[in-house]
Design a protein around this motif. Structure first.
Motif, PDB file in Angstrom:
ATOM      1  N   ARG A   1      47.913   2.268  50.884  1.00 30.00           N
ATOM      2  CA  ARG A   1      46.906   2.967  50.073  1.00 30.00           C
ATOM      3  C   ARG A   1      45.728   3.442  50.926  1.00 30.00           C
ATOM      4  O   ARG A   1      45.188   4.528  50.704  1.00 30.00           O
ATOM      5  CB  ARG A   1      46.408   2.057  48.956  1.00 30.00           C
TER       6      ARG A   1
ATOM      7  N   LYS B   1      51.755  -7.588  50.026  1.00 34.60           N
ATOM      8  CA  LYS B   1      50.440  -7.096  49.614  1.00 34.60           C
ATOM      9  C   LYS B   1      49.772  -6.347  50.752  1.00 34.60           C
ATOM     10  O   LYS B   1      49.180  -5.278  50.552  1.00 34.60           O
ATOM     11  CB  LYS B   1      49.555  -8.260  49.154  1.00 34.60           C
TER      12      LYS B   1
ATOM     13  N   GLU C   1      41.159   4.910  39.956  1.00 35.56           N
ATOM     14  CA  GLU C   1      42.354   5.601  39.455  1.00 35.56           C
ATOM     15  C   GLU C   1      42.311   5.848  37.953  1.00 35.56           C
ATOM     16  O   GLU C   1      43.006   6.745  37.451  1.00 35.56           O
ATOM     17  CB  GLU C   1      43.610   4.781  39.790  1.00 35.56           C
TER      18      GLU C   1
ATOM     19  N   ASP D   1      45.128  -3.507  37.953  1.00 36.74           N
ATOM     20  CA  ASP D   1      44.862  -3.056  39.315  1.00 36.74           C
ATOM     21  C   ASP D   1      45.921  -2.123  39.888  1.00 36.74           C
ATOM     22  O   ASP D   1      45.720  -1.561  40.967  1.00 36.74           O
ATOM     23  CB  ASP D   1      44.739  -4.270  40.250  1.00 36.74           C
ATOM     24  N   ASP D   2      47.046  -1.962  39.202  1.00 40.80           N
ATOM     25  CA  ASP D   2      48.121  -1.152  39.785  1.00 40.80           C
ATOM     26  C   ASP D   2      49.061  -0.718  38.662  1.00 40.80           C
ATOM     27  O   ASP D   2      48.995  -1.247  37.541  1.00 40.80           O
ATOM     28  CB  ASP D   2      48.883  -1.957  40.830  1.00 40.80           C
ATOM     29  N   ASP D   3      49.928   0.262  38.963  1.00 42.82           N
ATOM     30  CA  ASP D   3      50.874   0.797  37.979  1.00 42.82           C
ATOM     31  C   ASP D   3      50.158   1.068  36.656  1.00 42.82           C
ATOM     32  O   ASP D   3      50.554   0.590  35.589  1.00 42.82           O
ATOM     33  CB  ASP D   3      52.037  -0.182  37.746  1.00 42.82           C
TER      34      ASP D   3
ATOM     35  N   ARG E   1      38.381   0.925  37.719  1.00 42.97           N
ATOM     36  CA  ARG E   1      39.049   1.270  38.958  1.00 42.97           C
ATOM     37  C   ARG E   1      39.006   2.792  39.124  1.00 42.97           C
ATOM     38  O   ARG E   1      39.114   3.526  38.121  1.00 42.97           O
ATOM     39  CB  ARG E   1      40.511   0.799  38.970  1.00 42.97           C
TER      40      ARG E   1
ATOM     41  N   ALA F   1      49.543  -5.709  37.139  1.00 41.18           N
ATOM     42  CA  ALA F   1      50.224  -4.420  37.103  1.00 41.18           C
ATOM     43  C   ALA F   1      51.242  -4.348  35.967  1.00 41.18           C
ATOM     44  O   ALA F   1      52.054  -3.435  35.925  1.00 41.18           O
ATOM     45  CB  ALA F   1      50.925  -4.159  38.436  1.00 41.18           C
TER      46      ALA F   1
ATOM     47  N   GLY G   1      51.250  -2.946  51.007  1.00 47.65           N
ATOM     48  CA  GLY G   1      50.802  -2.059  49.937  1.00 47.65           C
ATOM     49  C   GLY G   1      49.380  -1.584  50.121  1.00 47.65           C
ATOM     50  O   GLY G   1      49.077  -0.392  49.922  1.00 47.65           O
TER      51      GLY G   1
END
Length: 434
Positions: free
Chosen positions: A348, A341, A13, A246-248, A11, A218, A344
């Motif tokens: 982004r 979702k 990030e 995928d997150d956090d 990803r 996440a 969110g």
């Protein structure tokens, strides 16, 4: 399948952290997030080191009533070639309907019936003919169960493999999700599916709220998911295992620790927690519909599947009544999850919007109010513009400065006059004509 080893979902990030992870064998990238002509530098560096990259699609909707889109298939194939991938992967799910035109923005479960299986198999064969590399399909996590299903998960997957030759991507976290949410035994699934068709395995984390397991990607991978991975390893040595996040995103050391835990389960010595392997899987096919009661042709099957899927998706994203036989509470939970979702993802893609609207909480409240009866029809970027237009038509936000900022933001992206002025002009014109 060639050996892949242990890998992680790439990803943007965490791109730098992924490059530094020790003993990394391969990565998986969401196919729709890259362009074959402009691959991210991080992925190019990984490839130069010999790290394999596999594109993972999320938008084909092979379980939907419509035949797969030729443009989406071509794009997926181009990404596979650009990455030198040994295969591509997608999901056993539907994500949209064409009549009415609705987008879920999420992977929704296919009803396990003969009609749905016939449609899925034809769609898979179309995809296989169009793709330059082999295809593997993933079992998905679900919050809701379809009423009146004719096949078990294992029967559905087994016959899919037998009829198409497609490979399986087994997500053990999704097996746990479906145990909590739908009462399905993950070990019974592993006992009965053709593990010789296994391409690789997904592992991910989630969280339980009010008796519902949310497959968040996440949260850390829980022990119960590693237990299912160990059960699978006790039956077969998977060619590859991949950690999804995928997150956090946690610290790099935590990611490395989760990968180490996965290696311990699937290592050459075998898992310490696995039970003895079960008896060999029965090869007996699932019972077929009696003669004369099955689908009267593939096109009619598509129509029936399309009607069923449209009724469910409309209830989830457009506020129409819940179809008969569904757990209404679970459908409401799923509808809220889809709206959250959407909020969110839009935040982004358009991070200016929460700032314009005064912060995350006011933004989310405004977006959820908009989304309640405004289904997404053309993807998340269009959704962001439609949300802004929805507010401006209503002379929102109330603060004039914020409204001017939102007007400018909207104009810069659509090149049009503010929608509130267009609406007022049209109303005045109608009034004069009257």
């Amino acid at each position: 399948m060639a050996h892949l080893g242990v890998g992680i979902g790439w990803r943007p990030e965490i791109a730098e952290a992924v490059e530094r992870l020790p003993e990394l064998d391969w990565v998986e990238v969401v196919a729709e997030n890259i362009c074959s002509g402009h691959l991210p530098a991080s992925l190019l560096r990984l490839r130069e080191r010999g790290v394999r990259v596999v594109p993972h699609g999320v938008s084909l909707g092979l379980g939907g009533a419509d035949r797969p889109d030729a443009g989406k298939l071509a794009a997926l194939g181009e990404r596979a070639v650009a990455l030198g991938a040994p295969l591509v992967t997608e999901h056993i799910a539907f994500v949209r309907t064409s009549s009415p035109a609705l987008e879920a923005g999420h992977l929704l479960p296919v009803r396990r019936t003969r009609d749905a299986l016939d449609v899925l198999c034809e769609n898979v064969r179309i995809a296989q003919d169009a793709l330059p590399v082999p295809l593997a399909l993933e079992n998905i996590a679900a919050l809701i169960s379809w009423p009146g299903e004719e096949l078990t998960e294992a029967q559905f997957l087994t016959e899919l493999v037998e009829r198409t030759g497609v490979r399986l991507l087994i997500d053990v976290a999704n097996l746990h999700t479906n145990r909590v949410n739908r009462g399905e035994d993950p070990f019974a699934v592993l006992d009965a599916i053709p593990l010789e068709a296994l391409a690789y395995v997904h592992v991910a984390g989630g969280v339980e709220r009010d008796g519902v397991w949310h497959d968040t990607h996440a949260h850390p991978v829980p022990e119960v998911v590693l237990d299912i991975l160990a059960e699978l390893r006790g039956r077969v040595e998977p060619a590859g295992v991949l950690l999804e996040r995928d997150d956090d995103f946690p610290a790099e050391a935590e990611l490395a620790g989760e990968l180490a835990a996965i290696r311990e389960v699937v290592g050459p010595a075998g898992p310490s927690r696995a039970r003895p392997a079960p008896a060999p899987r029965s090869s007996a096919p699932a019972p077929r519909a009696p003669e004369g009661e099955g689908p009267a042709g593939p096109e009619r099957a598509r129509v029936r599947v399309g009607v069923e899927q449209a009724a469910l998706l409309s209830a989830l994203v457009a506020g129409t009544p819940v179809p008969e036989g569904f757990d209404r509470r679970r459908v409401r939970v799923q509808a809220r999850a889809l709206a959250a979702k959407r909020a969110g993802v839009v935040a982004r893609l358009a991070p200016e919007l929460p700032g314009i609207l005064g912060g995350e909480d006011p933004y989310r409240e405004a977006f959820l109010g908009y989304a309640r009866n405004r289904p997404m029809t053309a993807g998340y970027r269009r959704d962001a513009l439609d949300f802004a237009e929805h507010l401006l038509i209503r002379d929102l936000p109330a603060d004039p400065v914020a409204r001017r900022r939102l007007t400018t933001w909207w104009q810069d992206r659509v090149g049009a006059r503010p929608p509130r002025r267009i609406v007022r002009w049209a109303r005045n014109l109608v009034g004069r004509a009257a």
